[in-house]
Design a protein around this motif. Sequence first.
Motif, short mmCIF file in Angstrom:
data_model
loop_
_atom_site.label_atom_id
_atom_site.label_comp_id
_atom_site.label_asym_id
_atom_site.label_seq_id
_atom_site.Cartn_x
_atom_site.Cartn_y
_atom_site.Cartn_z
N ILE B 14 26.27 -0.65 10.06
CA ILE B 14 27.87 -0.38 10.13
C ILE B 14 28.25 -0.11 8.92
CG2 ILE B 14 30.13 -1.82 10.23
CD1 ILE B 14 28.89 -1.69 13.19
N ALA B 83 34.36 -7.64 14.86
CA ALA B 83 34.21 -7.71 16.33
C ALA B 83 35.07 -8.91 17.02
CB ALA B 83 32.83 -7.88 16.86
N VAL B 84 35.71 -9.75 15.98
CA VAL B 84 36.57 -10.88 16.51
C VAL B 84 37.84 -10.23 16.67
CG1 VAL B 84 37.30 -13.17 15.89
CG2 VAL B 84 35.12 -12.46 15.12
N ASP B 85 38.11 -10.27 18.07
CA ASP B 85 39.72 -9.94 18.59
C ASP B 85 40.34 -11.19 18.86
OD1 ASP B 85 40.86 -7.42 20.79
OD2 ASP B 85 41.74 -8.54 19.20
N LYS B 104 35.93 -4.05 16.29
CA LYS B 104 34.89 -3.28 16.67
C LYS B 104 34.65 -3.32 18.36
CE LYS B 104 32.01 -4.49 12.64
NZ LYS B 104 30.94 -5.52 12.29
N PRO B 105 34.24 -2.54 18.73
CA PRO B 105 33.68 -0.93 18.23
C PRO B 105 34.94 -0.28 18.03
CG PRO B 105 33.21 -1.29 20.44
CD PRO B 105 33.76 -2.62 20.48
N PHE B 106 34.76 0.50 16.70
CA PHE B 106 35.98 1.33 16.46
C PHE B 106 35.77 2.88 16.64
CE2 PHE B 106 33.16 2.37 12.79
CZ PHE B 106 32.89 1.24 12.43
N GLU B 107 36.89 3.51 16.60
CA GLU B 107 36.90 4.99 16.58
C GLU B 107 36.86 5.44 14.90
OE1 GLU B 107 36.26 6.64 19.08
OE2 GLU B 107 36.64 5.19 20.73
N MET C 31 30.35 1.34 22.59
CA MET C 31 29.65 1.35 21.16
C MET C 31 28.91 2.32 21.10
SD MET C 31 29.62 -0.55 18.41
CE MET C 31 28.67 -0.26 16.96
N ILE C 119 28.78 -7.96 18.58
CA ILE C 119 29.76 -7.15 19.28
C ILE C 119 29.85 -7.96 20.42
CG2 ILE C 119 30.82 -5.16 20.23
CD1 ILE C 119 29.82 -3.74 17.48
N SER C 122 30.78 -11.63 20.24
CA SER C 122 32.29 -11.66 20.06
C SER C 122 33.25 -11.39 21.24
CB SER C 122 32.50 -10.64 18.84
OG SER C 122 31.81 -10.95 17.92
N ASN C 126 35.86 -13.51 22.63
CA ASN C 126 37.41 -13.10 22.78
C ASN C 126 38.05 -13.45 23.94
OD1 ASN C 126 36.96 -12.14 19.84
ND2 ASN C 126 36.86 -10.08 20.83
#
Lengths: 183, 122, 203
Positions: B14, B83-85, B104-107, C31, C119, C122, C126
């Motif tokens: 990352i 990653a914690v939403d 995450k996952p991000f653009e 991802m 991920i 998580s 979530n």
Amino acid sequence: MTKHGSWFSGQGSGGRGQQETVTPDRKEIAVGMADIKIGKAPAMISTILGSCIAVCLYSSKDKTGGLLHLMMASSKGASKINNFKKAKYADTGILELLGQLKNFYGLNQRSLVAKIFGGAKVLKNVTAPIGENNQQAVKEILKENGIAIFASKLGGEKGYRIKFDLETGKVKCQIFGHEFEEY
Amino acid sequence: MSKKIIVADDAPIIRLMLKDILTDAGYEVVKECENGRHAFESYKELRPDLVTMDIVMPEMDGIQALEQILKFDQNAKVVMVTAVDQREFLMKAIRLGATDYIVKPFENDRVISAVKKALGKE
Amino acid sequence: MENKDKIKIDRALKLIAKLSIDKSSQVLSKMIKSGASIELEDVYMADISRVTEEVMLKADNEVVGAFIDLVGDAPFKFLFYVNTKDSLVLTDLMLRREIGLTKEFNLYAQSAVQELGNILASAISNIFSTDFQISMKPKPPTVINDFESIVFQEYVIDAACERNEILIIQSIFRIVKFDIHCSMFIMPLGKSEQILQYVTGFM
């Protein structure tokens, strides 16, 4: 493409340190965690383990032996009712292995030698010295029962793959990332 | 002169991804940190224009590090990248003073727009 | 426990499994920017000796596994793993570069599995937070590269020390374009059984 299935096929009773006799025409039998398998030549008993210990007992005269895949040093504090797995612990498991070899094949400990493997510290963030405790307990209990340890390969940080040949009493041991070595 | 950024995440991959995104956009990544404590120490030493901060990290998590950095410098710009939403974490980070919260996952575009917005507030 | 309670718990488990696995496959696809289909989705009670024996018999791979503890109201243990050689492809996919550039298992390949595990774990926590108001947070992952049996044994060993049967939610994803299989396991711990009772209230 290989069809994948769940690991658990739903068969077997589990529970009480069930043994499975290895008949000569079955080539290789695997031993899971907290379990014991015994048998005669020409079969092979195998297991894979990390912090657990494999205790292989063998009688060269009878070409007969067994493998215990134990998880913990002591059964002290464990509830001994309801599905107690003797093979989980060094103290009850080694006695159980000896008992099965005696009851099924008439072997006594004088005819047996031991080879022990495993006790690795695979997960680095585990603070308790599980592998080391297991090693110590196994050596003490075998000594108490008058069984000599002919070979051992213990410790490290990677998994062990063990193949115990009941024809010869030799154990092939592969540590992850290395070749097989014979003990 | 390029704006200076510290990237804090316990996953090397990352850190590499963010470094590539930020460098391609003309920013300079002056330090990569693998935990919150290292991020806080590096902030004090280097006084970057912005920090990207993961939350789940060993030794000191990103929320604790955010708090330390903003106590040290109330004008610090910290963009959470995690990653914690979960609302609880989002609200805590924003209340403490995080400039943005990227999940995450991000653009790539999301990262760049958050950084531009944070640096544009000066 | 009454039979109707057992049925409710069973339904709660299947709901949790379905939501977790569906979300995980979406997140995995996003991802790596490549479609991941669900090849297997199962919930079962397994005897520790039988299930570890079956893993030894069925699987003979070298894998990289990420272990994550989910702590909070409903503690779970999470495991994500993939063949070592496939982790190299996942590394290139995550870094959006030409497949084949990562030629050996290195820090970034290990980190790729670590972060995918993080991920996915998580994403599951979530869901618990959003859909059931159950607070859960992942701890930093631990990664090991070893025999598949070892990764599975080390995953279940703490639970196996305490009991002889363990509850497992298992799934396998297939990254279609590259025919890569990834395994994911979710194992509820201790007080999670109370949580399952709580979840039945939503059904």
